[in-house]
Design a protein around this motif. Structure first.
Motif, short mmCIF file in Angstrom:
data_model
loop_
_atom_site.label_atom_id
_atom_site.label_comp_id
_atom_site.label_asym_id
_atom_site.label_seq_id
_atom_site.Cartn_x
_atom_site.Cartn_y
_atom_site.Cartn_z
N ILE A 13 3.32 94.44 98.01
CA ILE A 13 4.28 95.67 97.94
C ILE A 13 4.34 96.13 99.11
CG2 ILE A 13 4.40 97.68 97.17
CD1 ILE A 13 3.22 97.21 94.36
N GLY A 14 3.31 96.28 100.06
CA GLY A 14 3.66 96.55 101.57
C GLY A 14 4.64 95.72 102.16
N PHE A 15 4.30 94.49 102.17
CA PHE A 15 5.26 93.42 102.77
C PHE A 15 6.65 93.48 102.25
CE2 PHE A 15 7.29 89.10 102.82
CZ PHE A 15 7.29 89.00 104.18
N ILE A 16 6.75 93.74 100.95
CA ILE A 16 8.18 93.80 100.58
C ILE A 16 9.08 94.92 100.77
CG2 ILE A 16 9.50 93.86 98.45
CD1 ILE A 16 7.13 92.28 96.85
N SER A 17 8.21 96.25 100.83
CA SER A 17 8.72 97.38 101.35
C SER A 17 9.18 97.28 102.87
CB SER A 17 7.79 98.59 101.11
OG SER A 17 6.62 98.48 102.10
N GLY A 18 8.78 96.47 103.55
CA GLY A 18 8.98 96.50 105.02
C GLY A 18 10.18 95.51 105.35
N TRP A 54 10.38 97.49 92.04
CA TRP A 54 10.46 98.96 92.04
C TRP A 54 9.61 99.86 93.04
CZ3 TRP A 54 7.92 103.04 90.38
CH2 TRP A 54 8.92 104.39 90.11
N ARG A 55 8.26 99.34 92.92
CA ARG A 55 7.27 100.14 93.82
C ARG A 55 7.61 99.69 95.21
NH1 ARG A 55 1.67 98.94 90.32
NH2 ARG A 55 1.88 99.95 88.56
N ALA A 56 7.99 98.82 95.68
CA ALA A 56 8.13 98.41 96.88
C ALA A 56 9.53 99.29 97.42
CB ALA A 56 8.52 96.96 97.04
N ARG A 57 10.55 99.32 96.60
CA ARG A 57 11.48 100.25 96.96
C ARG A 57 11.29 101.79 96.92
NH1 ARG A 57 15.58 102.95 94.54
NH2 ARG A 57 17.74 103.08 95.33
N GLU A 58 10.38 102.05 96.20
CA GLU A 58 9.96 103.52 96.23
C GLU A 58 9.16 103.77 97.47
OE1 GLU A 58 10.54 106.19 94.04
OE2 GLU A 58 12.22 104.73 93.41
N ARG A 59 8.37 102.68 97.91
CA ARG A 59 7.58 102.96 99.18
C ARG A 59 8.26 103.00 100.24
NH1 ARG A 59 1.81 99.77 99.95
NH2 ARG A 59 1.49 100.74 97.70
N ALA A 60 9.41 101.96 100.23
CA ALA A 60 10.26 101.98 101.42
C ALA A 60 11.14 103.32 101.71
CB ALA A 60 11.24 100.72 101.23
#
Length: 496
Positions: A13-18, A54-60
């Motif tokens: 998720i950290g990679f996708i959010s970046g 969805w979680r990656a988008r929220e973290r971004a």
């Protein structure tokens, strides 16, 4: 070994959010979790689930905008900077006993100054915020001398109730005062009506004709198509004779509509019965326009949303100020166009003088009386619009008067338009450059008491029971009304 490793490739998720963060910088850009899944598949050939996207988008979003609760902690800094950049503004915030955010009212100095040179007709409305915490955006606006929107004040409250609207109008009165011939225009919200009567007991409340007709349609479903054009013509009528003729047509179709409109009060929605001159503001469309321009920004954190509202109003202020700088010898854009249209209509009229100021104008077999001294005409447009109607222009041409500006309202003249935007809305410095005293940093502001429930938020307002109209496309082939057919039609009975 190679096949085993390549089939186990995953994305955290950290990679996708970046990867997703650069595409979410502009809040107006729509980038859904489905789009995130497509991006990761095309760029890296990795399949991710909807929940991961969805979680990656929220973290971004959290990386870019910060946590929603952080916005309320930054509220004292933001208010202090507003007072520093816009001195003599009126900004107030109210908290609960345990320092939780409740209300915010912002009236910037350039907007306060501009209201002095506009017609004192204030349009108020509210719209729900779409962020993590519950809240309602409230605004007050008016029209300038060119017919453009001039925001006056805005803020955030918990919800539309008696306490919040009373608090808003009290601060509005402290910032703008109470002017002669002032009125408040809004929808038929009971809290607004009650708050106006408390804070402004001498100021009438006028109803938005669009919302009023919407309420009529919800109560009398069968009459909405037949009476729509009649109602709007009746609300905008300039003479009582025309109003009474149109009301007689309403009674023939459905007498219950007349009872409802009479109970609502003719003076609240009819131009000819109004106790004050509302000008051309018969609806609350200008407030709805502000809400529509900020529909995407209402999903941001509280500070980012307030900054987007300030930027929007600043851009409008610059454009309207630029238009005012071009207007030196003519009226405001909209009212100069009205003069041109009225002048073209006056060319076929016959003028018969009766005295130095009173004239009779003949048009298509009808007779109108114009008084230049009182600036009135029996058609009603001259005194209501405060601009020469076609009959008055015909009289002025008969007298060889070329300058029509002395017969127009002072609100429409170039001087008033220039004074409206005399104070410039200067930009705010970057957040990293905010130098705030220690006592401001020590002030504690916690998020509101109620947080939005989990799950996908609603995009449309939840309608009341009386607003839900059943869809029925079947109508009578004789009269065109709903609720019956040709066989049972009473308006056009069958001939024996």
């Amino acid at each position: 070994m190679r096949d085993r490793i390549l089939t186990k490739v995953q994305a955290t998720i950290g990679f996708i959010s970046g990867v997703t963060a650069p595409k979410l910088v502009n809040h107006k850009r729509i980038h859904t979790p489905r789009d995130v899944i497509e991006d990761i598949r095309e760029l890296y050939g990795v399949e991710i689930s909807y929940q991961q996207a969805w979680r990656a988008r929220e973290r971004a979003l959290e990386m870019l905008k910060g946590k929603p609760s952080e916005g309320y902690k930054q509220m004292p800094r933001y208010i202090w900077m507003l007072n520093k950049v816009y001195p003599n503004s009126y900004i107030r915030m109210q908290k609960t006993e345990d320092n939780k955010f409740m209300y915010l009212f912002i009236a910037l100095r350039p907007l306060i100054r501009g209201f002095d040179y506009c017609r004192p007709v204030v349009v108020v409305d509210a719209a729900h915020l779409g962020g993590a915490y519950k809240g309602t955006f409230v605004s007050a606006s008016t029209l300038d001398g060119a017919g453009c929107i001039l925001p006056l004040a805005y803020g955030v409250v918990d919800t539309e109730n008696d306490c919040s609207w009373t608090w808003f109008f009290e601060n509005f009165k402290n910032a703008f005062g109470e002017r002669e011939n002032m009125c408040i225009v809004s929808d038929r919200n009971e809290s607004i009506i009650k708050s106006v009567s408390i804070v402004y007991p001498n100021v009438p409340h006028c109803a938005c004709i669009w919302h009023l007709w919407k309420n009529v349609c919800s109560s009398f479903k069968r009459s909405k198509k037949t009476l729509s054009d009649i109602f709007y013509s009746m609300a905008k009528a300039y003479r009582k004779e025309d109003f009474d003729k149109l009301m007689a047509k309403v009674v023939k179709v459905d007498h219950r509509v007349k009872d409802y409109l009479e109970e609502a009060g003719y003076e609240k929605w009819s131009r000819v019965h109004s106790t004050i001159n509302r000008g051309r503001m018969m609806t609350s469309n200008i407030a709805e326009c502000i809400n529509g321009c900020l529909v995407d920004a209402r999903k941001l954190t509280i500070i980012d949303f307030l900054e987007e509202a300030r930027l929007l109003f600043g851009s409008w202020n610059y454009k309207n100020r630029e238009i005012a700088s071009y207007t030196k010898d003519t009226l405001g854009r909209r009212f100069e166009e009205i003069l041109i249209v009225n002048a073209s209509k006056s060319s076929k009229m016959k003028v018969v003088p009766s005295s130095e100021y009173i004239f009779t104008v003949h048009e298509a077999g009808k007779r109108y009386i114009v008084c230049l001294e009182r600036k009135t005409c029996t058609c009603g447009r001259f005194q209501h619009d405060e601009i020469p109607c076609a009959h008055a222009i015909a009289v002025l041409k008969h007298k060889n008067v070329t300058n029509l500006h002395p017969y127009c309202s002072d609100y429409y003249k170039p001087y008033a338009l220039e004074k409206t935007y005399e104070v410039v809305m200067v930009p705010m410095p970057d957040k990293d450059d905010w130098n705030v005293p220690e006592y401001v940093l020590d002030e504690i502001v916690r998020p509101p008491r109620y947080r939005r429930l989990a799950g996908r938020p609603r995009k449309r307002r939840k309608k009341n029971a009386d607003e839900k109209i059943t869809v029925n496309n079947n109508c009578c082939g004789q009269c065109g009304q709903e609720g019956h057919n040709r066989r049972t039609c009473t308006f056009f009975p069958k001939e024996d």
